[in-house]
Design a protein around this motif. Structure first.
Motif, PDB file in Angstrom:
ATOM      1  N   LYS A  51      45.730  51.795  42.549  1.00 31.46           N
ATOM      2  CA  LYS A  51      44.913  50.837  43.308  1.00 31.46           C
ATOM      3  C   LYS A  51      44.303  49.799  42.374  1.00 31.46           C
ATOM      4  O   LYS A  51      44.266  48.605  42.691  1.00 31.46           O
ATOM      5  CB  LYS A  51      43.809  51.567  44.077  1.00 31.46           C
ATOM      6  CG  LYS A  51      44.320  52.402  45.231  1.00 31.46           C
ATOM      7  CD  LYS A  51      43.182  53.201  45.847  1.00 31.46           C
ATOM      8  CE  LYS A  51      43.684  54.225  46.826  1.00 31.46           C
ATOM      9  NZ  LYS A  51      42.597  55.055  47.363  1.00 31.46           N
ATOM     10  N   ILE A  52      43.827  50.241  41.219  1.00 26.85           N
ATOM     11  CA  ILE A  52      43.236  49.324  40.239  1.00 26.85           C
ATOM     12  C   ILE A  52      44.300  48.368  39.715  1.00 26.85           C
ATOM     13  O   ILE A  52      44.093  47.150  39.688  1.00 26.85           O
ATOM     14  CB  ILE A  52      42.572  50.110  39.089  1.00 26.85           C
ATOM     15  CG1 ILE A  52      41.342  50.861  39.613  1.00 26.85           C
ATOM     16  CG2 ILE A  52      42.205  49.182  37.928  1.00 26.85           C
ATOM     17  CD1 ILE A  52      40.765  51.870  38.640  1.00 26.85           C
ATOM     18  N   ARG A  53      45.446  48.909  39.323  1.00 22.69           N
ATOM     19  CA  ARG A  53      46.534  48.070  38.796  1.00 22.69           C
ATOM     20  C   ARG A  53      46.977  47.037  39.826  1.00 22.69           C
ATOM     21  O   ARG A  53      47.142  45.852  39.517  1.00 22.69           O
ATOM     22  CB  ARG A  53      47.717  48.928  38.384  1.00 22.69           C
ATOM     23  CG  ARG A  53      48.913  48.105  37.876  1.00 22.69           C
ATOM     24  CD  ARG A  53      50.150  48.945  37.589  1.00 22.69           C
ATOM     25  NE  ARG A  53      49.908  49.908  36.539  1.00 22.69           N
ATOM     26  CZ  ARG A  53      49.968  51.230  36.706  1.00 22.69           C
ATOM     27  NH1 ARG A  53      50.277  51.746  37.885  1.00 22.69           N
ATOM     28  NH2 ARG A  53      49.740  52.046  35.699  1.00 22.69           N
ATOM     29  N   SER A  54      47.153  47.477  41.053  1.00 18.51           N
ATOM     30  CA  SER A  54      47.612  46.591  42.116  1.00 18.51           C
ATOM     31  C   SER A  54      46.628  45.459  42.376  1.00 18.51           C
ATOM     32  O   SER A  54      47.007  44.289  42.464  1.00 18.51           O
ATOM     33  CB  SER A  54      47.847  47.413  43.388  1.00 18.51           C
ATOM     34  OG  SER A  54      48.175  46.573  44.456  1.00 18.51           O
ATOM     35  N   ARG A  55      45.358  45.803  42.502  1.00 17.31           N
ATOM     36  CA  ARG A  55      44.341  44.785  42.778  1.00 17.31           C
ATOM     37  C   ARG A  55      44.182  43.836  41.586  1.00 17.31           C
ATOM     38  O   ARG A  55      44.052  42.627  41.766  1.00 17.31           O
ATOM     39  CB  ARG A  55      43.008  45.450  43.123  1.00 17.31           C
ATOM     40  CG  ARG A  55      41.893  44.494  43.421  1.00 17.31           C
ATOM     41  CD  ARG A  55      42.160  43.692  44.668  1.00 17.31           C
ATOM     42  NE  ARG A  55      41.022  42.830  44.920  1.00 17.31           N
ATOM     43  CZ  ARG A  55      41.022  41.818  45.736  1.00 17.31           C
ATOM     44  NH1 ARG A  55      42.103  41.540  46.446  1.00 17.31           N
ATOM     45  NH2 ARG A  55      39.963  41.078  45.897  1.00 17.31           N
ATOM     46  N   ARG A  56      44.204  44.364  40.375  1.00 14.21           N
ATOM     47  CA  ARG A  56      44.076  43.541  39.175  1.00 14.21           C
ATOM     48  C   ARG A  56      45.221  42.535  39.115  1.00 14.21           C
ATOM     49  O   ARG A  56      45.013  41.349  38.873  1.00 14.21           O
ATOM     50  CB  ARG A  56      44.069  44.429  37.931  1.00 14.21           C
ATOM     51  CG  ARG A  56      44.009  43.663  36.618  1.00 14.21           C
ATOM     52  CD  ARG A  56      44.059  44.588  35.426  1.00 14.21           C
ATOM     53  NE  ARG A  56      45.224  45.454  35.362  1.00 14.21           N
ATOM     54  CZ  ARG A  56      46.461  45.046  35.042  1.00 14.21           C
ATOM     55  NH1 ARG A  56      46.704  43.786  34.762  1.00 14.21           N
ATOM     56  NH2 ARG A  56      47.452  45.922  34.989  1.00 14.21           N
ATOM     57  N   ALA A  57      46.429  43.006  39.375  1.00 18.67           N
ATOM     58  CA  ALA A  57      47.598  42.128  39.359  1.00 18.67           C
ATOM     59  C   ALA A  57      47.500  41.073  40.453  1.00 18.67           C
ATOM     60  O   ALA A  57      47.830  39.902  40.231  1.00 18.67           O
ATOM     61  CB  ALA A  57      48.874  42.946  39.517  1.00 18.67           C
ATOM     62  N   THR A  66      33.373  46.558  41.475  1.00 16.86           N
ATOM     63  CA  THR A  66      32.615  45.308  41.607  1.00 16.86           C
ATOM     64  C   THR A  66      33.447  44.127  41.124  1.00 16.86           C
ATOM     65  O   THR A  66      33.564  43.114  41.821  1.00 16.86           O
ATOM     66  CB  THR A  66      31.292  45.389  40.820  1.00 16.86           C
ATOM     67  OG1 THR A  66      30.515  46.468  41.345  1.00 16.86           O
ATOM     68  CG2 THR A  66      30.499  44.102  40.923  1.00 16.86           C
ATOM     69  N   VAL A  67      34.031  44.260  39.939  1.00 22.37           N
ATOM     70  CA  VAL A  67      34.828  43.168  39.374  1.00 22.37           C
ATOM     71  C   VAL A  67      36.051  42.882  40.251  1.00 22.37           C
ATOM     72  O   VAL A  67      36.391  41.716  40.482  1.00 22.37           O
ATOM     73  CB  VAL A  67      35.256  43.498  37.923  1.00 22.37           C
ATOM     74  CG1 VAL A  67      36.287  42.507  37.413  1.00 22.37           C
ATOM     75  CG2 VAL A  67      34.046  43.517  36.999  1.00 22.37           C
ATOM     76  N   LEU A  68      36.707  43.912  40.752  1.00 28.67           N
ATOM     77  CA  LEU A  68      37.915  43.740  41.562  1.00 28.67           C
ATOM     78  C   LEU A  68      37.621  43.470  43.034  1.00 28.67           C
ATOM     79  O   LEU A  68      38.545  43.265  43.823  1.00 28.67           O
ATOM     80  CB  LEU A  68      38.822  44.967  41.436  1.00 28.67           C
ATOM     81  CG  LEU A  68      39.383  45.240  40.039  1.00 28.67           C
ATOM     82  CD1 LEU A  68      40.266  46.482  40.065  1.00 28.67           C
ATOM     83  CD2 LEU A  68      40.155  44.038  39.516  1.00 28.67           C
ATOM     84  N   GLU A  69      36.335  43.501  43.396  1.00 28.51           N
ATOM     85  CA  GLU A  69      35.897  43.233  44.775  1.00 28.51           C
ATOM     86  C   GLU A  69      36.574  44.170  45.771  1.00 28.51           C
ATOM     87  O   GLU A  69      37.138  43.754  46.786  1.00 28.51           O
ATOM     88  CB  GLU A  69      36.141  41.769  45.143  1.00 28.51           C
ATOM     89  CG  GLU A  69      35.375  40.809  44.271  1.00 28.51           C
ATOM     90  CD  GLU A  69      35.653  39.351  44.583  1.00 28.51           C
ATOM     91  OE1 GLU A  69      36.733  39.033  45.138  1.00 28.51           O
ATOM     92  OE2 GLU A  69      34.790  38.521  44.265  1.00 28.51           O
TER      93      GLU A  69
END
Length: 117
Positions: free
Chosen positions: A16-22, A62-65
Motif C-alpha cells: 500500500k505504501i509503495r503503491s501510493r508513493r509511486a 500523513t505524508v501519503l495522505e
C-alpha cells in the motif's frame, strides 16, 4: 486475528505504501526525508521485511495522505468516501483554480445525469 489480537500483514502494508508513493511520483528518499527516517528503512517497510512503529505509520500515512485504518488494517474498501475525497484533493492540488472549477462543473454534470449513463 489470533486470540483476539489483530496481526498486521506487513507485506500488504508495504505494498500500500509503495503503491501510493509511486502514484504521488515520490521516491523512497523523498518519503523518508519527509517522515524523518532512512530510505533503507522505507525499502524494508515496502518489502514487508521490517515492522513499523505507530509513529512511523502515522508519519507515512500523513505524508501519503492515506488513513491509518486503510494502511494498517485489511481494509478492502479502498473507495471509502474519505479515501476518494483524499485522492481527489491530492490530484487537484497542482491545478489552477480555473481547472479545479472546470473539474467541479464536470462532476456536477455527471452527478445530475448518472442515471442516464
Amino acid at each position: 486475528m489470533n486470540n483476539g489480537r489483530i496481526i498486521p500483514d506487513y507485506n500488504a502494508i508495504g505494498e500500500k505504501i509503495r503503491s501510493r508513493r509511486a502514484k504521488l511520483g515520490m521516491s523512497q528518499e523523498q518519503l523518508a526525508d519527509l517522515c524523518g527516517i532512512t530510505s533503507s528503512y522505507i525499502g524494508h517497510i515496502e518489502r514487508g521485511s521490517r515492522q513499523l512503529s505507530l509513529n512511523t505509520a502515522i508519519s507515512i500515512s500523513t505524508v501519503l495522505e492515506i488513513s491509518l485504518d486503510y494502511l494498517l488494517l485489511d481494509a478492502k474498501d479502498q473507495n471509502s468516501d474519505a479515501n476518494v475525497l483524499q485522492s481527489i484533493s491530492a490530484e487537484l492540488k497542482n491545478h489552477s483554480p480555473e481547472q479545479v472549477s472546470k473539474f467541479l462543473s464536470t462532476i456536477k454534470i455527471l452527478a445530475e445525469n448518472i442515471d442516464e449513463m
